[in-house]
Design a protein around this motif. Sequence first.
Motif, mmCIF file in Angstrom:
data_model
loop_
_atom_site.group_PDB
_atom_site.id
_atom_site.type_symbol
_atom_site.label_atom_id
_atom_site.label_comp_id
_atom_site.label_asym_id
_atom_site.label_seq_id
_atom_site.Cartn_x
_atom_site.Cartn_y
_atom_site.Cartn_z
ATOM 1 N N ASP A 145 -17.178 -56.329 -8.501
ATOM 2 C CA ASP A 145 -16.325 -56.762 -9.405
ATOM 3 C C ASP A 145 -15.046 -56.090 -8.970
ATOM 4 O O ASP A 145 -14.863 -54.673 -8.656
ATOM 5 N N ALA A 188 -12.180 -55.719 -10.137
ATOM 6 C CA ALA A 188 -11.717 -54.928 -11.346
ATOM 7 C C ALA A 188 -12.059 -53.537 -11.592
ATOM 8 O O ALA A 188 -11.671 -52.802 -12.337
ATOM 9 N N THR A 246 -8.134 -58.286 -12.673
ATOM 10 C CA THR A 246 -8.565 -59.020 -11.498
ATOM 11 C C THR A 246 -7.633 -59.499 -10.645
ATOM 12 O O THR A 246 -7.584 -59.154 -9.356
#
Length: 248
Positions: free
Chosen positions: A61, A63, A111
């Motif tokens: 991910d 983020a 993101t």
Amino acid sequence: MATTYEDKTVVITGGTSGIGLTTAERLLDAGARVLVTGRSKDALDAARERLGGRAVVLQSDVAAAADREVLAERVKGEFGSLDLLFANAGVTRHAPFEQVTEEQFDETFATNTKGLYFTVQKLVPLIPEGGSVVLTTSVANVMGLPMTGVYSASKAAVRSMARTLAAELLPRGIRVNAVSPGPIDTGILQRSQPPEVAEKMLAGYRESVPMKRLGREEEIARAVVFLAFGATFTTGTELAVDGGGSQL
Ligand SMILES: NC(=O)c1ccc[n+]([C@@H]2O[C@H](COP(=O)([O-])OP(=O)(O)OC[C@H]3O[C@@H](n4cnc5c(N)ncnc54)[C@H](OP(=O)(O)O)[C@@H]3O)[C@@H](O)[C@H]2O)c1
């Protein structure tokens, strides 16, 4: 003779579907070594299947700081160094501005903007002189499209980062550019909106694009490969691939 990218090493964040996956396929077909990332298991499995074991497919991910750490270690282990980082992972949550929540705002920026920036920071030490970074923006970042305020702003920030990162990485001989897609039917809208809303938006886009059609993933992939390997006298720019939508 077809161009080959034999042994070029490539990381594509958000490479398990849409634009990222098609770009991965194109580069693999031309001989590159590719690692793609994404979050959802289904998309990761589907990407593994479509790429047929030719690429490294990693759950990561953008983020999450810990995931970015693991990604850098994995890239170091797999490739040693990196010729291209295609920072492409992105999400969209279209909504009228009165209905936008702070959670949606934070998720989009985490993101599209912050995650992208720190992914570049983490992976750049692996990119030698002559390598490059391509960021995915959107034509929405230069337009006043209703319902896209948060998304468009997150991408406008990325457009700005393409300039500053290009300046900061110039002394290391690393080029940084952005590809700016117009509407491409990758399913990204259908995944974030009710089907009738997505269909209405897509029909509107088809009508508003001067070329009167949506773009194809392959058309973005070609632009990415050009910016990454062909555009050797180009840095800090944003290439619109949008059927003329942001230009005419
Ligand atoms: N399609 C268009 O019309 C269009 C137009 C302009 C710009 N763009 C931009 O183009 C890029 C690719 O979009 P697309 O249309 O190809 O959409 P897509 O098919 O939904 O692909 C997005 C990819 O990003 C991944 N992703 C999303 N959030 C992530 C995160 N936090 N960490 C890691 N991976 C993540 C997704 O996998 P998971 O969800 O499983 O993580 C998927 O692999 C995005 O930045 C998008 O904003 C698209």
